[in-house]
Structure formats: structure tokens, C-alpha cells
Scaffold this active site. Structure first.
Site, PDB file in Angstrom:
ATOM      1  N   ARG A 206       8.777   0.778  -2.405  1.00  9.76           N
ATOM      2  CA  ARG A 206       9.564   1.736  -3.184  1.00  9.76           C
ATOM      3  C   ARG A 206      10.142   1.165  -4.480  1.00  9.76           C
ATOM      4  NH1 ARG A 206      13.400   3.175   1.479  1.00  9.76           N
ATOM      5  NH2 ARG A 206      12.748   1.061   1.969  1.00  9.76           N
TER       6      ARG A 206
ATOM      7  N   LYS B 110      -1.116  -4.739   8.486  1.00 13.42           N
ATOM      8  CA  LYS B 110       0.291  -4.453   8.187  1.00 13.42           C
ATOM      9  C   LYS B 110       0.869  -3.726   9.394  1.00 13.42           C
ATOM     10  CE  LYS B 110       3.178  -2.193   4.699  1.00 13.42           C
ATOM     11  NZ  LYS B 110       3.419  -0.818   5.124  1.00 13.42           N
TER      12      LYS B 110
ATOM     13  N   ASN C 298       8.157  -7.230   4.386  1.00 15.01           N
ATOM     14  CA  ASN C 298       8.187  -5.924   3.716  1.00 15.01           C
ATOM     15  C   ASN C 298       9.331  -5.091   4.288  1.00 15.01           C
ATOM     16  OD1 ASN C 298       6.736  -2.842   4.268  1.00 15.01           O
ATOM     17  ND2 ASN C 298       7.048  -3.559   2.174  1.00 15.01           N
ATOM     18  N   GLY C 299       9.863  -4.215   3.426  1.00 11.39           N
ATOM     19  CA  GLY C 299      10.912  -3.305   3.889  1.00 11.39           C
ATOM     20  C   GLY C 299      12.234  -3.523   3.176  1.00 11.39           C
TER      21      GLY C 299
ATOM     22  N   CYS D 103       1.714   3.066   9.891  1.00 11.09           N
ATOM     23  CA  CYS D 103       2.022   4.426   9.435  1.00 11.09           C
ATOM     24  C   CYS D 103       2.467   5.285  10.633  1.00 11.09           C
ATOM     25  CB  CYS D 103       0.801   5.043   8.755  1.00 11.09           C
ATOM     26  SG  CYS D 103       1.151   6.707   8.169  1.00 11.09           S
TER      27      CYS D 103
ATOM     28  N   PRO E  54       0.854  -1.203   0.000  1.00  8.56           N
ATOM     29  CA  PRO E  54       0.000   0.000   0.000  1.00  8.56           C
ATOM     30  C   PRO E  54       0.880   1.240   0.000  1.00  8.56           C
ATOM     31  CG  PRO E  54       0.025  -1.007   2.184  1.00  8.56           C
ATOM     32  CD  PRO E  54       0.778  -1.931   1.285  1.00  8.56           C
TER      33      PRO E  54
ATOM     34  N   HIS F  27       6.370  -4.836   8.138  1.00  8.52           N
ATOM     35  CA  HIS F  27       7.414  -3.917   7.686  1.00  8.52           C
ATOM     36  C   HIS F  27       8.511  -4.002   8.744  1.00  8.52           C
ATOM     37  CE1 HIS F  27       8.665   0.506   6.671  1.00  8.52           C
ATOM     38  NE2 HIS F  27       9.621  -0.359   6.506  1.00  8.52           N
TER      39      HIS F  27
END
Ligand code: FNR
Length: 509
Positions: A264, A176, A235-236, A137, A18, A204
Site C-alpha cells: 500500500r 507469499k 510484508n505488511g 489471498c 504483488p 505477510h
């Protein structure tokens, strides 16, 4: 509620992460074309903070590049674009999706409230493959409302949101997260999350205060993968690991996870998902622009995503021209795609005109110069229970010894809205506003008639109105006569009204 987790499997998948602003429909479709298995979308938080019920799956398309008009058909699918749009009250499209991604798009929401989360999830669940809750976030706009990474320090709230969603919808639910300060805390949290029944957990591998350039903690993702039995999505890795397709598997192995989620690296070049290796950025950008034009993506968003792809090249001639572009047409000029732009917009506008013509046909059907038109809507909240404008009109006709009002209703195929015309004493009346149901359209027509004739409409605000007084008298008479077996068949006479505040109910002595 049966939870349908079989439809979307989270093992061995390459997933688009996302990304607010980046993960709009054109980017998601492009990622799918290049080989992404699942795409996550993020919706700007504002509509979720507002009252969710204002946020509608809608027939309306916000004004975009083409200024297309509302073009909805079955089930809110916009005919011209072939999309389903969810639109905020200010007409802004907050989530646009289409059939092509329906089985693979996961809708991520920022939330701090289980019931509101469920309401939003129910609103979108038929058009997506899964629902995700953002618990990572770190930005203030999320955390100050208790959303995003703020949830990580409130496991009870996490449990309540996830359990409510898992029980309340039929699609798989995921969340997440970021990692917590210690391994023990992190493992304890993911175990709690696992117990809520989520289908997978995306991790993440950074702490909430760590920035994207900090190294990702593969060891902790690995420890999580070993601690739970549900799929873990690592993720990450974009900064340190993932430069090309084969790195996706390397990152998965390093984290012991079931799947990998990429942000990214995919934003810089969505062809990272392509097994055969990445495509030339120039070609990728052109493909992106095609989707952006085709799906009427806003030019500012299109420009933002293209700038993310150009990165270091933003300073070259093309980058500067892109920076200066002020419309989708100008963006297309920068990438020498004028021809494509003209062809596609002509096609979309052509479809639009066709639909307008259909609308015109329907309008012609009701375009009768003898009809008195008033722009009115029926709002149930303005009326006491069981009192409606239709009842008022019927009662008035009876009193005046006129034939009963006759309603004719038309459904507009384009958006399935309704308009009703009522005939009273050989005069026709209608509201110029289209309604969502036949019932509402009839009530609006009745209001149009009552208002034109200067008659009471039955609203709370007309507490001393003719109808209520009359009903009071009738009810009192019935009570006095002990006559409860009245079989009058009209809406106006068989229901007991509830009287507005300040108007004593005559049935109570
Ligand atoms: C993000 N990220 C993010 N995460 C999330 O859960 N919801 C979101 O809305 C966003 N938005 C967002 C926008 C942009 C522009 C970026 C770059 C990132 C975080 C993202 O999903 C991911 O967790 C991190 O970027 C780390 O993954 P990569 O980039 O190393 O693959």
C-alpha cells in the site's frame, strides 16, 4: 533441471509487493525508477483457471487506447511498444512485460494445481526473473478454487506445487504466505516450504481473517526469520511502519527479515523506494501517466491507480475531473499533459504505420489476382494420424497424371507467420489465414485447393473418402504381395495410415 537461484538475490532488497490491478507494467517500471530492487506482478486469475494452453505468449495486442494492430517481431516482442504480451483467448492482455524489468520482475500466480502451475510458469519463465505462488489471498474468488490462503491449510498441496515448480523451471521460485493461527503451526509450515527448495519466502504478517488495518505481527515474522535459513521477505508494514524510505530498514530490523516487501505505501506513492525521500505526488503521478501512455495501459486501470494515489484529494477539483475521465486523453487533460499525450501517441502511431507498410510489402508479394483464396486452417485433430490434406492433394494429382503440387511459402517479418501458395495444374491456391509454421501453412494451402476443386481432404468426417479407401486397397495389395520393402519416397505412400473409427483396418483380417 538446474535451478538458477543466483540470478535474483532476495537479501537486502526493497520489493514492490504483488497487487492485482495496481502492479501493472507502468507501476512496476515507476517503482524500479524510484529504487525498488525487485517488482512482483499479479495476474488476474481468470486465465489461470482456463486451460493454460489457450493463454499464449502472443503476437497480438488487444485493442487499447491506440487500437494498435498486432505488431510482433522476434520472440513475440511487440515492436511498437517494445513489450512481450501474454494474451487470453478474448484478446485481453493478461500480462505485459518488457526488457527493462526482465531481470527484476517476479511473476505471481494464483494456483491450486501443480501441473497447471508448471505449465504457466514454463510459458512465462523466459520473460521474467522469478515465479511466485500466492498463498495469502483471503478473497473468496481465490479460496473457493483452493487457491491463495486456502493453500495454507493444505501443506501437501503446497509441497507438491512448490516442488514441481522448483524442479521444473530454471528461475527462482518464491511463495507469499500469511501467518497461521499459532506460532508453532506457522513455523512448521515455513520449514516444510523451505524444504521444497524455494529461493525465498514472503510473509505477510497477518492471519488470513485479519484486515489490512490490523496491526502486523512483527514478532511472528521474526520467529520465522530465525527458524529458516532461506531469505524471509517481511510484508505488511505499510499501515503501521512504512511512511518513508528509512522506515523500510526499520521494518526489516523489527522483523529480523532479509528483505522488505511493500504494497500500500507504494501504491499511495511509488517514490517510497527513493533513498533521497519521496517526490511530490503531482510529479509522481505525471511520471506514472507517462509510462501508462507509453505502454498503452488501459485507461480504466490507469485511472484506478491514479485514484489510489490521490486518496483524500479525490474530492477536490482535480479528483472529480479524474473521476469523470473516460479516456487516456481525458486523463492527460486532467494532469495538463495533453502535449505529452499527443506527441507520444503520434510517435507510436508513426511506428505502427511503418510496420503496416512493411506488412503491405509482404502482402503485395503474395497479392496475385490469379491466386484462389479460401479462409481455411489445418487442424490436425480433424484428421486420422498420418493422413494430411497435402497427401490427399498429391494422390489426386498422381491419379489425374498431373505434375506434383508445388508449394511456395512466405514468412511475414512482423509476426513471423507463414502463408503458403500451392500450384496445381497451373492454378495457384492459398489460405487467407496466416499460420505459425511453414508446415501448417502448406497444409492450409492444400486444403484451399482441395476445397475449391471439391475433393476429399482426408478428414475423420470423410470416413468413406476416396483416399482412405484407396489406401486400404493399396495396403491390402502390399499385404497380399508380402511387399514391405517399398521405397516410394513421398509422404503419401510410405506411411501406414490409421483408419478412422468405423473403417476396418484391412491389414487385420
Ligand atoms: C494486495 N495484496 C495482494 N497480495 C498478493 O499476494 N497478491 C495480490 O494479487 C494482491 N493484491 C493486492 C491488491 C491491492 C490493491 C492491495 C492493497 C494489496 C496484498 C499485498 O501484497 C500485501 O500483502 C498487503 O497489502 C500488506 O502489505 P502492505 O500493504 O502493508 O505493505
Amino acid at each position: 533441471m538446474t535451478v538458477n537461484t543466483t540470478s535474483l538475490c532476495f537479501r537486502n532488497k526493497a520489493i514492490l509487493a504483488p497487487m492485482v490491478r495496481v502492479g501493472t507494467l507502468p507501476m512496476r517500471l515507476l517503482a524500479l525508477d524510484y529504487g525498488a530492487d525487485i517488482v512482483y506482478c499479479e495476474v488476474e486469475r481468470f486465465p489461470l483457471r482456463q486451460n493454460w494452453f489457450w493463454w499464449l505468449k502472443t503476437t497480438r495486442l488487444g485493442l487499447g487506447l491506440l487500437s494498435l494492430k498486432a505488431q510482433s517481431h522476434n520472440n513475440g516482442i511487440l515492436e511498437v511498444l517494445g513489450t512481450v504480451d501474454f494474451v487470453a483467448p478474448n484478446e485481453r492482455v493478461v500480462f505485459r512485460t518488457c526488457e527493462k524489468e526482465k531481470d527484476r520482475v517476479v511473476f505471481q500466480m494464483g494456483t491450486a494445481d501443480a501441473e497447471r502451475a508448471l505449465a504457466v510458469a514454463r510459458l512465462v519463465e523466459n520473460d521474467v526473473a522469478g515465479i511466485d505462488v500466492n498463498m495469502g489471498c483471503p478473497k473468496e474468488y481465490s479460496t473457493k478454487g483452493g487457491m491463495g490462503a486456502a493453500l495454507l491449510s493444505d501443506p501437501e498441496k503446497i509441497e507438491s506445487i512448490l516442488t514441481t515448480l522448483v524442479k521444473g523451471i530454471c528461475k527462482p521460485v518464491t511463495c507469499k504466505i500469511r501467518i497461521l493461527p499459532t506460532k508453532e503451526e506457522t513455523i512448521s509450515l515455513v520449514k516444510k516450504i523451505e524444504h521444497t527448495g524455494v529461493a525465498a519466502i514472503a510473509v505477510h504478517g497477518r492471519k488470513k481473517e485479519e484486515r489490512p488495518q490490523h496491526p502486523v505481527h512483527c514478532d511472528l515474522i521474526k520467529a520465522i526469520s530465525e527458524a529458516v535459513s532461506i531469505p524471509v521477505i517481511a510484508n505488511g508494514g505499510s499501515h503501521d511502519f512504512i511512511k518513508e524510505y528509512s522506515d523500510i530498514e526499520a521494518f526489516r530490523k523489527a522483523t529480523g527479515a532479509s528483505s522488505v516487501m511493500i504494497a500500500r505505501a507504494a501504491m499511495w506513492n511509488p517514490s517510497i523506494f527513493r533513498k533521497e525521500g519521496p517526490c511530490l505526488l503531482k510529479d509522481v503521478m505525471q511520471e506514472y501517466i507517462k509510462y501508462a501512455v507509453r505502454y498503452d495501459n488501459h485507461y480504466t486501470n490507469t485511472k484506478y491507480c491514479l485514484c489510489q494515489m490521490l486518496r483524500e484529494q479525490l474530492e477536490n477539483a482535480q479528483g472529480k475531473k479524474l473521476h469523470a475521465a473516460q479516456s487516456m486523453q481525458e486523463i492527460c487533460e486532467v494532469f495538463e499533459m495533453c502535449h505529452f499525450y499527443e506527441e507520444t501517441t503520434a510517435l507510436l502511431e508513426g511506428k505502427n504505420s511503418l510496420l503496416e507498410a512493411t506488412d503491405q510489402d509482404v502482402d503485395d508479394q503474395i497479392e496475385d489476382t490469379d491466386v484462389i483464396k479460401v479462409a481455411v486452417r489445418f487442424d490436425k485433430r480433424e484428421y486420422p494420424p498420418q493422413i494430411t490434406p497435402k497427401m490427399c492433394l498429391l494422390e489426386w494429382c498422381r491419379k489425374e497424371k498431373l505434375p506434383q503440387p508445388v508449394y511456395e511459402t512466405i514468412e511475414r517479418p512482423r509476426d513471423r507467420l507463414f502463408c503458403s501458395i500451392v500450384t496445381v495444374a497451373e492454378q495457384k491456391y492459398r489460405s487467407t489465414l496466416w499460420e505459425k509454421s511453414k508446415k501448417l501453412a502448406e497444409q492450409a494451402a492444400a486444403i484451399a485447393c482441395l476445397r475449391t476443386l471439391g475433393l476429399p481432404e482426408g478428414k475423420w468426417s470423410e470416413a468413406a473418402n476416396h483416399l482412405v479407401n484407396k489406401r486400404k486397397r493399396q495396403d491390402q495389395e502390399l499385404l497380399n504381395n508380402g511387399d514391405h520393402g517399398n521405397s516410394l519416397e513421398t509422404e503419401a505412400t510410405y506411411k501406414k495410415p490409421h483408419f478412422p473409427p468405423g473403417v476396418p483396418n484391412p491389414n487385420i483380417s
